[in-house]
Enzyme design. Structure first.
Site, PDB file in Angstrom:
ATOM      1  N   ASP A 181      -6.678   8.197   5.461  1.00 35.48           N
ATOM      2  CA  ASP A 181      -5.929   7.456   4.666  1.00 35.48           C
ATOM      3  C   ASP A 181      -5.720   5.906   5.173  1.00 35.48           C
ATOM      4  O   ASP A 181      -5.198   5.602   6.248  1.00 35.48           O
ATOM      5  CB  ASP A 181      -4.426   7.935   4.313  1.00 35.48           C
ATOM      6  CG  ASP A 181      -3.770   7.453   3.141  1.00 35.48           C
ATOM      7  OD1 ASP A 181      -4.309   6.276   2.884  1.00 35.48           O
ATOM      8  OD2 ASP A 181      -2.693   7.945   2.971  1.00 35.48           O
ATOM      9  N   HIS A 183      -4.150   3.671   3.596  1.00 32.40           N
ATOM     10  CA  HIS A 183      -2.864   3.363   3.366  1.00 32.40           C
ATOM     11  C   HIS A 183      -2.722   2.029   2.832  1.00 32.40           C
ATOM     12  O   HIS A 183      -1.558   1.187   2.887  1.00 32.40           O
ATOM     13  CB  HIS A 183      -1.953   3.662   4.558  1.00 32.40           C
ATOM     14  CG  HIS A 183      -0.645   4.375   3.939  1.00 32.40           C
ATOM     15  ND1 HIS A 183       0.541   3.712   4.039  1.00 32.40           N
ATOM     16  CD2 HIS A 183      -0.401   5.667   3.293  1.00 32.40           C
ATOM     17  CE1 HIS A 183       1.548   4.430   3.682  1.00 32.40           C
ATOM     18  NE2 HIS A 183       1.101   5.662   3.007  1.00 32.40           N
ATOM     19  N   GLU A 207      -9.191   6.566   1.726  1.00 34.51           N
ATOM     20  CA  GLU A 207      -7.997   6.583   0.782  1.00 34.51           C
ATOM     21  C   GLU A 207      -7.500   5.000   0.811  1.00 34.51           C
ATOM     22  O   GLU A 207      -7.133   4.829   1.968  1.00 34.51           O
ATOM     23  CB  GLU A 207      -6.985   7.609   0.931  1.00 34.51           C
ATOM     24  CG  GLU A 207      -5.993   7.574  -0.048  1.00 34.51           C
ATOM     25  CD  GLU A 207      -4.929   8.778   0.108  1.00 34.51           C
ATOM     26  OE1 GLU A 207      -3.848   8.550  -0.186  1.00 34.51           O
ATOM     27  OE2 GLU A 207      -5.590   9.833   0.601  1.00 34.51           O
ATOM     28  N   GLU A 233      -2.685   6.306  -6.075  1.00 29.77           N
ATOM     29  CA  GLU A 233      -1.364   6.503  -5.965  1.00 29.77           C
ATOM     30  C   GLU A 233      -0.465   5.368  -6.643  1.00 29.77           C
ATOM     31  O   GLU A 233       0.838   5.546  -6.798  1.00 29.77           O
ATOM     32  CB  GLU A 233      -0.758   7.060  -4.576  1.00 29.77           C
ATOM     33  CG  GLU A 233      -0.745   5.800  -3.481  1.00 29.77           C
ATOM     34  CD  GLU A 233      -0.793   6.176  -2.186  1.00 29.77           C
ATOM     35  OE1 GLU A 233       0.308   6.266  -1.634  1.00 29.77           O
ATOM     36  OE2 GLU A 233      -1.680   6.724  -1.554  1.00 29.77           O
ATOM     37  N   HIS A 283      -2.454  12.700  -5.639  1.00 32.70           N
ATOM     38  CA  HIS A 283      -1.628  12.356  -4.595  1.00 32.70           C
ATOM     39  C   HIS A 283      -0.257  13.326  -4.775  1.00 32.70           C
ATOM     40  O   HIS A 283       0.297  13.061  -5.750  1.00 32.70           O
ATOM     41  CB  HIS A 283      -1.189  10.728  -4.824  1.00 32.70           C
ATOM     42  CG  HIS A 283      -0.581  10.319  -3.554  1.00 32.70           C
ATOM     43  ND1 HIS A 283       1.055   9.933  -3.818  1.00 32.70           N
ATOM     44  CD2 HIS A 283      -0.681   9.932  -2.537  1.00 32.70           C
ATOM     45  CE1 HIS A 283       1.399   9.496  -2.787  1.00 32.70           C
ATOM     46  NE2 HIS A 283       0.504   9.452  -1.760  1.00 32.70           N
TER      47      HIS A 283
END
Length: 385
Positions: A181, A183, A207, A233, A283
């Site tokens: 991730d 992020h 991700e 997400e 997610h």
């Protein structure tokens, strides 16, 4: 048909917002409207929405969804859609209970018998991933996810990426597939470097390699790597998703069922993605209601790949009081992870779970709003979470 008689919401640890809808026959359904770090905003939106559904036919889920979407004029965005999600999921749960079937039967029936899941290792600043990975293996998981890096500057030292490669190799050596991730922490200059360095090591996916507000950069990155790119997400409806499907810049869509309009809209997003040969991996670092809703969806969606599970996640353990994914369930075996990292299809009606309302009400009494974490560079500048 039963009318909606009462709507309540409960803010509970570690950072979840549950919605309960009760009909005139005293049958209840549960939803989740969690929007991490924005509890009060979603609660305010629910206060505006609740009077508009009182007395409505609880079975008319799509009619209620369309009413909120089309009559509000100003629509979309994380707060509005999370509030809608809580109501939508609760209505699906209520309908399943009234009809005495699991929700997946209302969505066309199962296309699989069990759901592949993965859990987190490490935290916001990942460390000690080897022991955490071994613990996940012992629990039955075969896939894990961890943050790729700590927070970074817009252009940082290339050496700041070294630890990501080392941690990935360590976890893979144990036999686990690893999602990384980013992020949205990395800006374009660093994301391109890290993706290139990761290529030979074949992570399961990367991700949010870049924030989705930079679609042109995501498209550029997708042309530079063969690693599957996952995101979604922070996309809240099918119109948000459309661009990324049309320009073929995403391989795995990750809608959050508690942010993206509930079961109704997430199901539509999945169908759109299928038409573009894109997988769905919801997610879900959230609570038991959101997870249960994702399981119901995953069982009925052909292009489902894998589901995130918050069991033992750092945000849960940091809250204290031993609150975790199973805390609010009466039957804590319903999400039992079987060999190979699967959760079996629940057989119960609606979401297939029974919420321990007494525990929900008790913990809700003292739960303060959860705040997003903040990160700063050595020069004091604000960095992405």
């Amino acid at each position: 048909m039963p009318k909606i008689a009462k709507v309540e919401y409960f803010r509970v640890k570690p950072r979840w917002l549950m919605v309960k809808i009760t009909d005139e026959n005293d049958v209840s359904g549960w939803g989740e409207a969690t929007l991490e770090g924005h509890d009060l905003a979603v609660e305010g939106c629910l206060e505006e929405m609740i009077p508009r559904i009182m007395g409505r036919d609880a079975n008319e889920i799509e009619n209620i969804w369309q009413m909120f979407w089309r009559h509000n004029f100003y629509r979309g965005g994380p707060v509005f859609m999370s509030a809608m999600s809580g109501i939508d999921i609760a209505l699906w749960d209520l309908k399943g209970k009234n009809l005495k079937v699991p929700i997946y039967e209302l969505l066309g029936g199962k296309v699989r018998d069990k759901v592949q899941v993965y859990c987190w290792i490490g935290g916001d600043r990942p460390s000690d991933v080897e022991n955490a990975a071994k613990a996940r293996l012992a629990q039955g998981f075969r896939h894990v996810k961890m943050n790729a890096t700590e927070d970074l500057h817009w252009v940082d030292s290339p050496s700041s990426l070294n630890s990501c490669i080392t941690r990935l190799q360590t976890v893979q050596s144990l036999g686990l597939d690893v999602g990384l991730d980013f992020h949205g922490r990395l800006h374009k200059a660093m994301a391109k470097q890290l993706a290139a360095r990761l290529e030979p090591h074949r992570p399961f996916f990367i991700e949010e390699p870049l924030l989705n507000e930079h679609p042109e950069a995501i498209k550029q990155l997708s042309n530079l790597t063969t690693i599957p790119i996952a995101l979604g997400e922070r996309l809240y409806n099918r119109w948000d998703v459309k661009r990324f499907l049309e320009d073929a810049s995403v391989d795995i869509l990750q809608p959050d069922i508690a942010h993206a309009g509930g079961i109704s809209e997430t199901r539509r997003i999945a169908s759109m993605a299928e038409a573009y040969d894109v997988a769905i991996a919801p997610h879900c670092p959230l609570g038991p209601v959101a997870f249960a809703a994702c399981v119901q969806l995953a069982l009925s969606v052909p292009n489902f790949a894998i589901l995130e599970m918050s069991l033992g996640m750092h945000y849960n353990t940091e809250a204290g009081d031993d609150v975790d994914l199973l805390t609010y369930l009466k039957d804590k075996t319903v999400f039992e992870v079987a060999e190979g990292g699967y959760v079996k299809a629940p057989m119960g009606h609606g979401l297939g779970i029974e919420i321990d309302e007494e525990v929900v009400r008790e913990i809700a009494r003292d739960t303060r709003p959860w705040q997003c974490k903040v990160f700063h560079g050595p020069d004091g500048s604000i960095r992405e979470w």
